[in-house]
Motif scaffolding. Sequence first.
Motif, short mmCIF file in Angstrom:
data_model
loop_
_atom_site.label_atom_id
_atom_site.label_comp_id
_atom_site.label_asym_id
_atom_site.label_seq_id
_atom_site.Cartn_x
_atom_site.Cartn_y
_atom_site.Cartn_z
N GLY A 110 36.92 54.60 54.83
CA GLY A 110 37.67 55.43 53.90
C GLY A 110 37.70 56.87 54.37
O GLY A 110 36.71 57.39 54.89
N GLY A 111 38.84 57.52 54.16
CA GLY A 111 38.98 58.91 54.60
C GLY A 111 39.24 59.87 53.46
O GLY A 111 39.46 61.05 53.68
N TRP A 112 39.21 59.37 52.23
CA TRP A 112 39.45 60.20 51.06
C TRP A 112 38.19 60.97 50.69
O TRP A 112 37.14 60.80 51.32
CB TRP A 112 39.91 59.32 49.88
N GLU A 113 38.29 61.78 49.66
CA GLU A 113 37.10 62.44 49.13
C GLU A 113 37.28 62.68 47.64
O GLU A 113 38.40 62.68 47.13
CB GLU A 113 36.82 63.75 49.86
N SER A 114 36.15 62.85 46.95
CA SER A 114 36.17 63.02 45.50
C SER A 114 35.62 64.38 45.10
O SER A 114 34.84 65.00 45.83
CB SER A 114 35.32 61.93 44.84
N ALA A 115 36.04 64.81 43.92
CA ALA A 115 35.47 66.03 43.32
C ALA A 115 35.62 65.94 41.81
O ALA A 115 36.62 65.43 41.29
CB ALA A 115 36.17 67.28 43.84
N SER A 116 34.60 66.41 41.12
CA SER A 116 34.64 66.51 39.66
C SER A 116 34.33 67.94 39.26
O SER A 116 33.48 68.61 39.88
CB SER A 116 33.61 65.58 39.01
N VAL A 117 35.02 68.41 38.23
CA VAL A 117 34.78 69.75 37.68
C VAL A 117 34.50 69.60 36.20
O VAL A 117 35.28 68.97 35.47
CB VAL A 117 35.99 70.68 37.89
N ASN A 118 33.39 70.16 35.74
CA ASN A 118 33.02 70.09 34.33
C ASN A 118 32.75 71.51 33.83
O ASN A 118 31.82 72.17 34.30
CB ASN A 118 31.78 69.21 34.14
N VAL A 119 33.61 71.96 32.90
CA VAL A 119 33.38 73.26 32.28
C VAL A 119 32.51 73.03 31.05
O VAL A 119 32.91 72.33 30.10
CB VAL A 119 34.72 73.93 31.87
N GLU A 120 31.31 73.59 31.07
CA GLU A 120 30.36 73.37 29.97
C GLU A 120 30.80 74.15 28.73
O GLU A 120 31.68 75.02 28.78
CB GLU A 120 28.96 73.83 30.40
N ALA A 121 30.15 73.86 27.62
CA ALA A 121 30.51 74.52 26.36
C ALA A 121 30.33 76.03 26.43
O ALA A 121 31.01 76.78 25.74
CB ALA A 121 29.66 73.94 25.22
N THR A 122 29.42 76.48 27.28
CA THR A 122 29.18 77.92 27.42
C THR A 122 30.12 78.58 28.42
O THR A 122 30.03 79.80 28.64
CB THR A 122 27.74 78.15 27.90
N ARG A 148 35.51 67.81 58.01
CA ARG A 148 36.37 67.35 56.91
C ARG A 148 36.03 67.99 55.56
O ARG A 148 36.75 67.80 54.59
CB ARG A 148 36.26 65.83 56.79
N GLY A 149 34.94 68.74 55.48
CA GLY A 149 34.44 69.19 54.19
C GLY A 149 35.44 69.99 53.39
O GLY A 149 35.76 69.65 52.24
N ILE A 150 35.95 71.08 53.95
CA ILE A 150 36.84 71.95 53.18
C ILE A 150 38.22 71.34 53.04
O ILE A 150 38.86 71.45 51.99
CB ILE A 150 36.91 73.36 53.82
N SER A 151 38.71 70.67 54.09
CA SER A 151 40.08 70.15 54.05
C SER A 151 40.22 68.95 53.12
O SER A 151 41.22 68.85 52.40
CB SER A 151 40.55 69.78 55.46
N ILE A 152 39.27 68.06 53.13
CA ILE A 152 39.36 66.85 52.31
C ILE A 152 38.61 67.04 50.99
O ILE A 152 39.16 66.88 49.91
CB ILE A 152 38.84 65.61 53.07
N GLY A 153 37.34 67.42 51.08
CA GLY A 153 36.58 67.67 49.86
C GLY A 153 37.13 68.85 49.08
O GLY A 153 37.20 68.81 47.84
N GLY A 154 37.50 69.92 49.79
CA GLY A 154 38.06 71.09 49.12
C GLY A 154 39.39 70.80 48.46
O GLY A 154 39.71 71.34 47.39
N SER A 155 40.19 69.93 49.07
CA SER A 155 41.48 69.57 48.48
C SER A 155 41.28 68.74 47.22
O SER A 155 42.02 68.90 46.23
CB SER A 155 42.33 68.80 49.50
#
Length: 781
Positions: A476-488, A543-550
């Motif tokens: 696999g050549g994809w990458e994942s990212a999750s963003v969670n804005v907390e209540a604060t 691949r970090g910034i190009s795939i993970g960053g994207s």
Amino acid sequence: MATTTTAPKLKTHVGERIRRTEDPRLITGAACYLDDITRPGMLHAAVLRSPYAAARINSISIEDALALPGVKAVYVGKDVESVGGVPCAGSMPDLRIPNHKILAGDRVYYVGHPVAAVVATDKYIAADAIERIEVDYEPTELVSDPEEALQEGAVKVHPEYPDNVAFTFSQEGGDVEEAFRQADVIVKEKILVPRLAPIPIETRGVVAEYDEGSQELTIYSSTQIPHLLRTQLALQLNMPEHHVRVIAPEVGGGFGSKCNVWAEEALAAFVAMELKQPVKWVESRRESILVVAHGRAHVDTLELAAKNDGTLLGLKLHILCDIGAHHQLLTPIIPTLAVLMLPGLYKFRSFKADLIGAFTNRAPSDLYRGAGRPEATYVIERMVDKLAAEIGMDPAEIRFKNFPASTDFPFNSATGLQYDSGDYATAFNKALDIVDYKARRAEQEAARAEGRLYGIGISTYGEICAFGPSPATPAGGWESASVNVEATGKVAVMTGISPHGQGEETSFAQLTADALGIPMDDIVVVHGDTAKVHYGIGTFGSRGISIGGSALHLALQDVVAKATKYAAHMMGVDAETVTFEGGVFSSEATDSTLTLADVALEAHLCRQLPPGTEPGLAATRFFEPSNFAFPFGAHICVTEVDKETGEVDIQRFVAVDDCGRIINPLLVEGQIHGGIAQGLGPAFQEGVIYDDEGQLLNGTLMDYSIPKARNMPWIETDRTETPSPVNPLGTKGVGEAGTIGSLPAFVNSVVDALSPLGIEHIDIPMTSQSIWNAIHERSRT
């Protein structure tokens, strides 16, 4: 109800020289590396390794080792037969994959082959117990040299195969025979690229802990690929993947060597599950140099066809790759990358390459920083310089003549790759201007008139990176990212990449700060824990910034879109009228404004849920690239060689690199500097040395020479920026660029310095001894 709130004015972070946020914990000793980890009741493992490159094991006696106080268990091959073999992800029609188990069975086939393991209450007792194991070895014939391994009648490393061919790979483009018929000149050379040891400052290590109640296995490993390691360990141990957790603590350098699945990881896991106690194994430096997959190991034979005006017509190449005694995870894939990038930055259309991987009685080879691209760039740049010398053309001029124009992109190479974007001439001109090329050539002329050996070496390189489209990768050549804005209003970013020095905790925080209009201090970047990050592919191949960053970029867009709906609902206006800038939501329909923190709190309290939305303010995205990215650049090295000693003085080193859009120039320069050091190492001093018996002769840092600070030149860096169209950030990757560009620049410079003596090539490492020998051999003729 919305109220008017004011957020502080924030500066833009992307593109700024921001120091790494990771550094304080690293430089103060507060970081936690693998060997810092302790668990209650933890045992320590040591591995007995074969002293022979090839031998039958007639018997193993473990009684004396078991009798040593503090020893809990001793394991040999038959004890771990249920554990799956070391995985190989390569796929080729004729690929031969020996079943390499985590401990040897009835024979060993390289020095360092794991034979037995001792588990004891401390590492010193384990090491002492190893010395008490008696193994009856019966040495057998062996083959250590890859060229000898392919000769008729050669000793077979693996008797189950008819010969020592591990795999073959061929690629052809255009009409190479016609290109050679049209040629005015053909230059030929055989070029050796030695084995290299990765030498991460932190050696490999693993801590395994098994919870019998929950049946959960936790693995701490100094790895670049925690999620892929989890998958493979679950398969090796035949247990559900969701019962395996892998944590990568701080990783003290990898350079590709930790982008692997090692026998010792499965071994520690098996032992921890059987003994129901945590187990730690950390290798010594000697073990690391001896058995951690070496890089490079090529014997390349090339022919380059051209016109007298310097027009390149075609290239023929034969690569013999010494893969060692067995495959690691990516062993057969790495040399194919060299084939793909052999055309370099040049626009000739005809190309033919034949690659053979040969089994030898040596440690395995696999990826090492650059992974195929340094080998490709080195040999094509040597051949272009050799051609320039043959036809009496300036080496800069011949490169300009054969570059595709910036308007030719996307550009299809002779090997079928589509280079995404490029402006090679601009980057090269900048390097020539910085070094003042015409003045250097005038200095050279004056130096030669005085009998001095003064050289100017050029390397114009391109690389394939930002791996990459899934159909072209083994896992696999994809990458994942999750963003969670907390209540604060604080933000957690979870990424599937696993940085270990690249600085993504900083660059990802920069991207997030600009997208959400919040300070970087309000952001935490989480990685390297399979229980916290859903899944990811890992960090390798720039691949970090190009795939993970994207992937992060897409997740941030989703968060802003959802927050905009909340803000509109809170302000009582249509979402289409709401804008978000600098962390503040506003609308032309009202005077009220909201900060991201205001919206985040409401998203968690949910006192009035906007239609069509869900509680919380989070998003997960996956990014699959449409193509690789192709950074490029130009390195120029100016040297002077001492005739009497063969010593080389590097007087100037200029590097102009183009890695697409720059997120943080400080991180880019750090990667370039480190890469150049790893490229220059094999240029003048570094290489693994075996004797005819398969014995490693330079297995410690007293013998294996890597560059010291005093060996390094002052590096003058600059850059151009040509955005990539294959990802939304326009980035390309920079982690391996310096390693790729620096080696041929140095070698071409030294050969240029020696050219008045009639010397056309010296294989690397170009030690002062080898240079002195070449000078004095010429002086006797």
